[in-house]
Design a protein around this motif. Structure first.
Motif, PDB file in Angstrom:
ATOM      1  N   CYS A 229       9.348 -30.059 -32.602  1.00 19.24           N
ATOM      2  CA  CYS A 229      10.275 -29.038 -31.749  1.00 19.24           C
ATOM      3  C   CYS A 229      11.220 -29.716 -31.002  1.00 19.24           C
ATOM      4  O   CYS A 229      10.563 -30.433 -30.110  1.00 19.24           O
ATOM      5  N   CYS A 232      10.661 -28.089 -27.010  1.00 21.75           N
ATOM      6  CA  CYS A 232       9.640 -28.562 -26.230  1.00 21.75           C
ATOM      7  C   CYS A 232       8.801 -29.793 -26.529  1.00 21.75           C
ATOM      8  O   CYS A 232       7.868 -30.459 -25.642  1.00 21.75           O
ATOM      9  N   GLN A 237       3.355 -27.721 -34.460  1.00 26.03           N
ATOM     10  CA  GLN A 237       3.354 -26.405 -34.038  1.00 26.03           C
ATOM     11  C   GLN A 237       4.459 -25.581 -34.554  1.00 26.03           C
ATOM     12  O   GLN A 237       4.582 -24.549 -34.327  1.00 26.03           O
ATOM     13  N   THR A 246       9.889 -21.392 -36.547  1.00 24.54           N
ATOM     14  CA  THR A 246       9.160 -21.083 -35.295  1.00 24.54           C
ATOM     15  C   THR A 246       8.384 -21.799 -34.646  1.00 24.54           C
ATOM     16  O   THR A 246       7.429 -22.731 -35.594  1.00 24.54           O
ATOM     17  N   CYS A 247       8.446 -22.284 -33.602  1.00 21.33           N
ATOM     18  CA  CYS A 247       7.801 -23.099 -32.830  1.00 21.33           C
ATOM     19  C   CYS A 247       6.407 -22.172 -31.963  1.00 21.33           C
ATOM     20  O   CYS A 247       6.913 -21.595 -31.296  1.00 21.33           O
ATOM     21  N   HIS A 248       5.267 -22.481 -32.430  1.00 24.17           N
ATOM     22  CA  HIS A 248       4.597 -21.767 -31.816  1.00 24.17           C
ATOM     23  C   HIS A 248       3.923 -22.127 -30.376  1.00 24.17           C
ATOM     24  O   HIS A 248       3.210 -21.240 -29.595  1.00 24.17           O
ATOM     25  N   CYS A 250       6.209 -23.207 -27.855  1.00 22.55           N
ATOM     26  CA  CYS A 250       7.225 -22.520 -26.907  1.00 22.55           C
ATOM     27  C   CYS A 250       7.921 -21.002 -27.276  1.00 22.55           C
ATOM     28  O   CYS A 250       8.677 -20.749 -26.569  1.00 22.55           O
ATOM     29  N   LYS A 251       7.590 -20.797 -28.627  1.00 18.67           N
ATOM     30  CA  LYS A 251       7.953 -19.564 -29.146  1.00 18.67           C
ATOM     31  C   LYS A 251       9.469 -19.539 -29.627  1.00 18.67           C
ATOM     32  O   LYS A 251      10.236 -18.582 -29.820  1.00 18.67           O
ATOM     33  N   LYS A 252      10.157 -20.948 -29.546  1.00 17.80           N
ATOM     34  CA  LYS A 252      11.483 -20.863 -29.811  1.00 17.80           C
ATOM     35  C   LYS A 252      11.528 -20.514 -31.290  1.00 17.80           C
ATOM     36  O   LYS A 252      10.837 -20.941 -32.075  1.00 17.80           O
ATOM     37  N   GLN A 253      12.541 -19.834 -31.855  1.00 15.99           N
ATOM     38  CA  GLN A 253      12.917 -19.569 -33.280  1.00 15.99           C
ATOM     39  C   GLN A 253      14.155 -20.040 -33.704  1.00 15.99           C
ATOM     40  O   GLN A 253      15.229 -19.494 -32.887  1.00 15.99           O
TER      41      GLN A 253
END
Length: 312
Positions: A229, A232, A237, A246-248, A250-253
């Motif tokens: 990612c 982050c 992830q 999707t990055c699990h 930091c939740k950025k998509q």
């Protein structure tokens, strides 16, 4: 073995439906300088369709084909040998292969098809070519032809678990150097010609030519190549599913559009171009190697099996 004309005809017949489906076409450059001479054909490796494309271009020209040794086992391996395939070990120096190439070109009087990248493209660009291919070109002393495809990687990219998309595929076939030109040029000059020929970027080609791939699964498996990612810094992830990455952690998509470009759903888009994201990851690995911090830290189960050998 000298390629069987009968088996080559069967393979070409089997390839025909796929070639029609993808609307395959190709352009040529300086190929009149090659004529019927045996030549060394260097083709980029984008997908499992590549061999079919080669037969679509060169049939009925007889070709010996350099193939990974692990693909030539069992009945299929025997058929591949009859087709003219010659095995080699990838990523190592294989001196016997050079003799095999010379035998195919000089004794069998057939051309040789080789994928110098020795593996499929990950990010739509060429993987690193073997060093000093110019030395091989000098030794063989035959015309060198390059085949660079467009669209093949988009039809069934490896990261996408080989889900087939409806994409037209084309290729450019070029006589890179005649036998006489190879004699005149230095090894460095020949390597530079190859580097220029293999300097493509398929995702840039898709973007610039507005090649629309509007399928709902276009980002499936994208984390197989974009695993880190940029927001982050977390690794492994990421998840590519549907049209999103999707990055699990930091939740950025990010959303992948129909032209193969990425845009963040919220905040800045660090790398809209997939190849640039991939290059950044490689730079991160290089930095870790230089700093001595590159490692895998995880629990491992060690199992020992004692084997008693009795010599009689």
């Amino acid at each position: 073995m000298k390629p069987s004309r009968l088996l080559a005809a069967v393979v070409r017949l089997v390839c025909a439906p796929t070639l029609r489906q993808i609307g395959f076409s190709y352009t040529t450059e300086r190929m009149e300088l090659v004529g019927d001479q045996p030549c060394l054909i260097l083709m980029n490796h984008s997908s499992f369709t590549d061999m079919k494309l080669a037969f679509g271009i060169f049939y009925p020209k007889r070709m010996g084909i350099v193939t990974s040794v692990d693909a030539m086992s069992g009945i299929l391996g025997k058929l591949m040998r009859i087709l003219g395939c010659t095995p080699t070990h990838k990523y190592v120096t294989d001196l016997s292969l050079i003799k095999d190439l010379e035998y195919m070109l000089k004794e069998n009087k057939t051309s040789v098809l080789m994928y110098p990248e020795a593996g499929y493209s990950f990010d739509g660009r060429a993987t690193a070519l073997p060093r000093k291919l110019g030395v091989l070109m000098k030794r063989l002393g035959v015309p060198v032809v390059t085949v660079i495809t467009q669209g093949a990687i988009h039809r069934d990219p490896l990261y996408n678990m080989l889900q087939i998309r409806n994409v037209k595929v084309s290729a450019h076939v070029k006589c890179l150097a005649t036998a006489e030109e190879i004699k005149e040029k230095t090894v460095d000059e020949l390597d530079a010609l190859l580097a220029e020929a293999f300097s493509f970027d398929n995702f840039a080609w898709q973007r610039d030519n507005k090649i629309s791939i509007d399928v709902p699964f276009r980002a499936d498996g994208l984390h197989r190549i974009l695993y880190k990612c940029p927001h982050c810094g977390a690794e492994n992830q990421m998840e590519g599913k549907g049209i999103h990455l999707t990055c699990h952690a930091c939740k950025k998509q990010w959303e992948m559009d129909e032209y193969g470009q990425l845009s963040a759903n919220d905040g800045a888009t660090e790398y809209p171009h997939i190849s640039d994201w991939y290059t950044w990851q490689r730079a991160c690995v290089r930095k870790e190697l230089e700093e001595g911090t590159y490692l895998l830290d995880t629990d491992v189960d060690m199992r020992y099996k004692l084997i008693w050998t009795v010599f009689v």
